[in-house]
Design a protein around this motif. Structure first.
Motif, PDB file in Angstrom:
ATOM      1  N   GLU A 142      29.011  41.965  45.927  1.00  0.00           N
ATOM      2  CA  GLU A 142      28.104  41.121  45.134  1.00  0.00           C
ATOM      3  C   GLU A 142      26.690  41.186  45.682  1.00  0.00           C
ATOM      4  OE1 GLU A 142      29.110  37.025  44.151  1.00  0.00           O
ATOM      5  OE2 GLU A 142      27.283  36.822  42.959  1.00  0.00           O
ATOM      6  N   HIS A 146      28.380  42.162  40.318  1.00  0.00           N
ATOM      7  CA  HIS A 146      29.602  41.869  41.088  1.00  0.00           C
ATOM      8  C   HIS A 146      30.729  42.739  40.522  1.00  0.00           C
ATOM      9  CE1 HIS A 146      32.291  39.894  43.674  1.00  0.00           C
ATOM     10  NE2 HIS A 146      32.071  38.621  43.366  1.00  0.00           N
ATOM     11  N   LEU A 291      34.757  31.699  39.954  1.00  0.00           N
ATOM     12  CA  LEU A 291      34.949  30.797  41.091  1.00  0.00           C
ATOM     13  C   LEU A 291      34.032  31.237  42.250  1.00  0.00           C
ATOM     14  CD1 LEU A 291      38.849  30.431  41.080  1.00  0.00           C
ATOM     15  CD2 LEU A 291      37.172  29.080  39.809  1.00  0.00           C
TER      16      LEU A 291
HETATM   17  N1   CP Z   1      34.201  35.129  43.050  1.00  0.00           N
HETATM   18  C1   CP Z   1      33.816  35.329  44.315  1.00  0.00           C
HETATM   19  O1   CP Z   1      33.233  36.379  44.654  1.00  0.00           O
HETATM   20  O2   CP Z   1      34.171  34.356  45.188  1.00  0.00           O
HETATM   21  P1   CP Z   1      33.601  34.175  46.671  1.00  0.00           P
HETATM   22  O3   CP Z   1      32.112  33.914  46.525  1.00  0.00           O
HETATM   23  O4   CP Z   1      34.343  33.027  47.252  1.00  0.00           O
HETATM   24  O5   CP Z   1      33.833  35.451  47.429  1.00  0.00           O
END
Ligand code: CP
Length: 333
Positions: A142, A146, A291
């Motif tokens: 990310e 992402h 999330l």
């Molecule tokens: N969706 C995601 O990348 O979650 P985290 O930020 O907890 O890694």
């Protein structure tokens, strides 16, 4: 050697192959595909899912993961080429890339925008420099997109809907008290249109449109499937007949770095929260979110706890798709 920096660099067929193998890995978790291999995981920002799924995934494939947090348990890193390093950074990404390449077989990085200047952040310099100086594959965990989330998202949608072509897909902006990264929204737009869904971007006003590069890609991929990317600021018509509702909050790009000016505007749009009344307008749509997600701010408990919510399934799929993708980078590039 191929990196996994953005799905822009990979065809739909390539990505589908990764997802198909991820479905096999979901059935048989432990396979020695990374035996005697090591993966460096560089985190400039916090994580729950990404860190856990990568560390665990490397372990399940027989390899070793090393987590580094520059500025915390590793030296702060400079990544501007040609910079005079008289600030906080103790070493340059050029050395970091070469040293980690000497030790490891893959380098993965999470580096969010600095949230000060979009014209600068949109260039995604850190990961590009890392890839330039690395001699092993680099993975994007990310930055301004992402891509790992994209694979997990499409896998979860296919598991529930089968063929995605022509399904009405709504990417809806949601409220959040802070301005957030546009990465997942950029990714959602790219991957949903690349896989032939009929995509609507629902956001409060023109200020919340995504960077032109991703708007253009969404339109290009849509056209390739005979679709049209729709932008809507009307909640009712956007939700009408939707098969998928994907929620995400992001900061308005025209106010990038001037968030105190954006906040009064953003605070007017709390009603973009996904709730049962909006979902009732859909075609019994699946709901998901990458999330972490603030309950009863981005989506109500009723939506998140409904059988239509596949956010946990999507999060689980991160583990499987990333293992499949690492296998592709190491064994098939
Ligand atoms: N969706 C995601 O990348 O979650 P985290 O930020 O907890 O890694």
């Amino acid at each position: 050697m191929k990196h996994f920096l953005t799905t822009e660099h990979w065809s739909q067929n390539d990505l589908q192959q990764m997802i198909d193998f991820a479905k096999e890995l979901k059935e048989e978790k432990f396979q020695p595909l990374l035996k005697n291999k090591s993966v460096a995981l560089l985190f400039f920002n916090p994580s729950l899912r990404t860190r856990t799924s990568f560390e665990l995934g490397v372990h399940q494939l027989g390899g070793q993961a090393i987590v580094l947090q520059p500025g915390k348990d590793a030296w702060p890193i400079e990544f501007e080429l040609g910079s005079i390093m008289d600030g906080e950074a103790e070493e340059h990404i050029q050395e970091v890339a070469q040293v980690l390449s000497a030790y490891c077989d893959i380098i993965a990085v999470r580096a969010f925008p600095k949230f000060q200047n979009w014209q600068d952040d949109r260039q995604d310099k850190l990961i590009k420099s890392l890839a330039q100086f690395s001699t092993v594959p680099v993975i994007n965990m990310e930055t301004i997109t992402h891509p790992c989330q994209e694979l997990a998202h499409i896998m979860a949608l296919q598991e529930n809907l089968g063929d995605l072509k022509g399904k009405k897909y709504v990417l809806t902006w949601t409220y959040h008290p802070k301005p957030l990264n546009t990465a997942v929204a950029n990714s959602s737009l790219m991957i949903a249109s690349k896989f032939g869904m009929d995509v609507t971007l629902l956001c409060p006003n023109e200020d919340y449109l995504l960077d032109q590069h991703y708007m253009d890609l969404g339109q290009t991929y849509s056209s390739q499937h005979g679709n049209q990317l729709t932008v809507s600021h009307d909640i009712d018509s956007a939700y009408e007949g939707a098969d998928v509702v994907y929620a995400k909050s992001w900061g308005a790009l025209p106010y990038f770095g001037q968030w105190e000016k954006e906040k009064p505007m953003r605070d007017q749009y709390k009603h973009f929260m996904v709730d049962e009344a909006k979902m009732a307008k859909t075609n019994n749509a699946l709901f998901s979110h990458c999330l972490p997600m603030r309950r009863n701010v981005k989506a109500t408990d009723g939506v998140v706890d409904s059988k239509n919510c596949i956010a946990i399934q999507e999060a689980e799929n991160r583990l499987h798709v990333q293992k499949s993708m690492m296998n592709t980078l190491i064994n098939h590039s």
